[in-house]
Write a protein that holds these residues in place. Structure first.
Motif, mmCIF file in Angstrom:
data_model
loop_
_atom_site.group_PDB
_atom_site.id
_atom_site.type_symbol
_atom_site.label_atom_id
_atom_site.label_comp_id
_atom_site.label_asym_id
_atom_site.label_seq_id
_atom_site.Cartn_x
_atom_site.Cartn_y
_atom_site.Cartn_z
ATOM 1 N N ASP A 153 -27.458 9.935 2.692
ATOM 2 C CA ASP A 153 -27.317 8.474 2.714
ATOM 3 C C ASP A 153 -25.866 8.061 2.513
ATOM 4 O O ASP A 153 -25.365 7.160 3.194
ATOM 5 N N ALA A 154 -25.173 8.696 1.585
ATOM 6 C CA ALA A 154 -23.771 8.366 1.325
ATOM 7 C C ALA A 154 -22.911 8.654 2.553
ATOM 8 O O ALA A 154 -22.022 7.869 2.899
ATOM 9 N N VAL A 155 -23.169 9.751 3.221
ATOM 10 C CA VAL A 155 -22.420 10.090 4.439
ATOM 11 C C VAL A 155 -22.658 9.031 5.508
ATOM 12 O O VAL A 155 -21.722 8.578 6.177
ATOM 13 N N GLU A 156 -23.895 8.616 5.676
ATOM 14 C CA GLU A 156 -24.213 7.606 6.691
ATOM 15 C C GLU A 156 -23.539 6.270 6.376
ATOM 16 O O GLU A 156 -23.019 5.604 7.265
ATOM 17 N N VAL A 157 -23.554 5.868 5.112
ATOM 18 C CA VAL A 157 -22.880 4.630 4.712
ATOM 19 C C VAL A 157 -21.398 4.738 5.026
ATOM 20 O O VAL A 157 -20.788 3.819 5.574
ATOM 21 N N CYS A 158 -20.822 5.869 4.727
ATOM 22 C CA CYS A 158 -19.396 6.093 4.951
ATOM 23 C C CYS A 158 -19.053 6.020 6.438
ATOM 24 O O CYS A 158 -18.001 5.500 6.808
ATOM 25 N N LYS A 159 -19.920 6.505 7.292
ATOM 26 C CA LYS A 159 -19.664 6.511 8.736
ATOM 27 C C LYS A 159 -19.582 5.098 9.316
ATOM 28 O O LYS A 159 -18.813 4.853 10.230
ATOM 29 N N PHE A 160 -20.397 4.190 8.809
ATOM 30 C CA PHE A 160 -20.557 2.900 9.464
ATOM 31 C C PHE A 160 -19.818 1.738 8.816
ATOM 32 O O PHE A 160 -19.759 0.664 9.388
ATOM 33 N N LEU A 161 -19.240 1.927 7.657
ATOM 34 C CA LEU A 161 -18.519 0.838 7.004
ATOM 35 C C LEU A 161 -17.039 0.878 7.357
ATOM 36 O O LEU A 161 -16.465 1.945 7.555
ATOM 37 N N PRO A 162 -16.411 -0.300 7.402
ATOM 38 C CA PRO A 162 -14.954 -0.322 7.598
ATOM 39 C C PRO A 162 -14.266 0.387 6.431
ATOM 40 O O PRO A 162 -14.789 0.434 5.314
ATOM 41 N N ASP A 163 -13.086 0.932 6.661
ATOM 42 C CA ASP A 163 -12.380 1.721 5.645
ATOM 43 C C ASP A 163 -12.246 1.011 4.309
ATOM 44 O O ASP A 163 -12.416 1.612 3.267
ATOM 45 N N GLY A 164 -11.961 -0.258 4.285
ATOM 46 C CA GLY A 164 -11.755 -0.984 3.038
ATOM 47 C C GLY A 164 -13.001 -1.117 2.190
ATOM 48 O O GLY A 164 -12.926 -1.334 0.985
ATOM 49 N N GLN A 165 -14.169 -0.989 2.788
ATOM 50 C CA GLN A 165 -15.425 -1.148 2.051
ATOM 51 C C GLN A 165 -16.062 0.173 1.648
ATOM 52 O O GLN A 165 -17.012 0.212 0.879
ATOM 53 N N LYS A 166 -15.557 1.272 2.149
ATOM 54 C CA LYS A 166 -16.208 2.564 1.920
ATOM 55 C C LYS A 166 -16.259 2.957 0.453
ATOM 56 O O LYS A 166 -17.296 3.357 -0.038
ATOM 57 N N LYS A 167 -15.178 2.851 -0.250
ATOM 58 C CA LYS A 167 -15.149 3.303 -1.645
ATOM 59 C C LYS A 167 -16.142 2.546 -2.506
ATOM 60 O O LYS A 167 -16.781 3.114 -3.378
ATOM 61 N N VAL A 168 -16.261 1.253 -2.266
ATOM 62 C CA VAL A 168 -17.147 0.422 -3.075
ATOM 63 C C VAL A 168 -18.613 0.742 -2.799
ATOM 64 O O VAL A 168 -19.426 0.796 -3.707
ATOM 65 N N SER A 169 -18.951 1.018 -1.551
ATOM 66 C CA SER A 169 -20.360 1.161 -1.170
ATOM 67 C C SER A 169 -20.938 2.543 -1.408
ATOM 68 O O SER A 169 -22.084 2.673 -1.823
ATOM 69 N N GLU A 170 -20.180 3.608 -1.109
ATOM 70 C CA GLU A 170 -20.812 4.915 -1.216
ATOM 71 C C GLU A 170 -20.704 5.545 -2.591
ATOM 72 O O GLU A 170 -21.453 6.454 -2.918
ATOM 73 N N VAL A 171 -19.815 5.062 -3.438
ATOM 74 C CA VAL A 171 -19.663 5.662 -4.765
ATOM 75 C C VAL A 171 -20.956 5.615 -5.571
ATOM 76 O O VAL A 171 -21.361 6.635 -6.145
ATOM 77 N N PRO A 172 -21.678 4.485 -5.633
ATOM 78 C CA PRO A 172 -22.938 4.499 -6.386
ATOM 79 C C PRO A 172 -23.959 5.487 -5.817
ATOM 80 O O PRO A 172 -24.731 6.083 -6.571
ATOM 81 N N ILE A 173 -23.954 5.683 -4.503
ATOM 82 C CA ILE A 173 -24.890 6.631 -3.906
ATOM 83 C C ILE A 173 -24.539 8.057 -4.328
ATOM 84 O O ILE A 173 -25.409 8.839 -4.699
ATOM 85 N N TRP A 174 -23.249 8.403 -4.284
ATOM 86 C CA TRP A 174 -22.819 9.737 -4.717
ATOM 87 C C TRP A 174 -23.118 9.918 -6.200
ATOM 88 O O TRP A 174 -23.573 10.993 -6.626
ATOM 89 N N ASP A 175 -22.858 8.889 -6.995
ATOM 90 C CA ASP A 175 -23.151 8.973 -8.432
ATOM 91 C C ASP A 175 -24.635 9.245 -8.665
ATOM 92 O O ASP A 175 -25.006 10.057 -9.509
ATOM 93 N N ASP A 176 -25.493 8.560 -7.915
ATOM 94 C CA ASP A 176 -26.924 8.751 -8.055
ATOM 95 C C ASP A 176 -27.317 10.172 -7.662
ATOM 96 O O ASP A 176 -28.188 10.784 -8.287
ATOM 97 N N ALA A 177 -26.670 10.713 -6.637
ATOM 98 C CA ALA A 177 -27.004 12.061 -6.171
ATOM 99 C C ALA A 177 -26.674 13.118 -7.211
ATOM 100 O O ALA A 177 -27.427 14.073 -7.390
ATOM 101 N N VAL A 178 -25.575 12.952 -7.907
ATOM 102 C CA VAL A 178 -25.149 13.999 -8.852
ATOM 103 C C VAL A 178 -25.601 13.739 -10.291
ATOM 104 O O VAL A 178 -25.404 14.575 -11.150
ATOM 105 N N ALA A 179 -26.216 12.602 -10.525
ATOM 106 C CA ALA A 179 -26.625 12.251 -11.897
ATOM 107 C C ALA A 179 -27.762 13.075 -12.402
ATOM 108 O O ALA A 179 -28.599 13.585 -11.876
#
Length: 101
Positions: free
Chosen positions: A75-101
């Motif tokens: 899911d994080a990879v897919e979000v990263c693929k489709f968001l503009p560069d400026g929005q990527k850090k904000v959107s995929e970080v919670p997904i990555w955090d959830d994956a490794v938590a």
């Protein structure tokens, strides 16, 4: 299908013949009955109690929890693929955090 968009998980579902393979394995172990999947069956009726307990412990971690982590990472990879560069850090970080938590 529940595995649509998740090719890694789809590979496991295709092998076992169902996307509920982890649940079927774990439930069969609890019930001490044999599985009837397309491939990779287990004869839990022949397991000792120690073997059954160990299987449930390991399968819960490796078959259920691990696949949940893989879904979150995909899911994080897919979000990263489709968001503009400026929005990527904000959107995929919670997904990555959830994956490794």
């Amino acid at each position: 299908a529940a595995t649509q968009g998740y090719p890694f998980i789809g590979t496991f579902a295709a092998y076992y013949g169902t996307n509920k393979y982890a649940d079927q394995f774990i439930q069969a172990a609890f019930d001490k009955v044999d599985t009837s999947l397309s491939n990779g069956n287990a004869e839990f009726s022949k397991f000792t109690q120690f073997g059954t307990n160990k299987f449930i412990e390991v399968a819960t971690l490796t078959m259920s929890s691990w696949m949940h982590i893989i879904i979150k990472m995909q899911d994080a990879v897919e979000v990263c693929k489709f968001l503009p560069d400026g929005q990527k850090k904000v959107s995929e970080v919670p997904i990555w955090d959830d994956a490794v938590a």
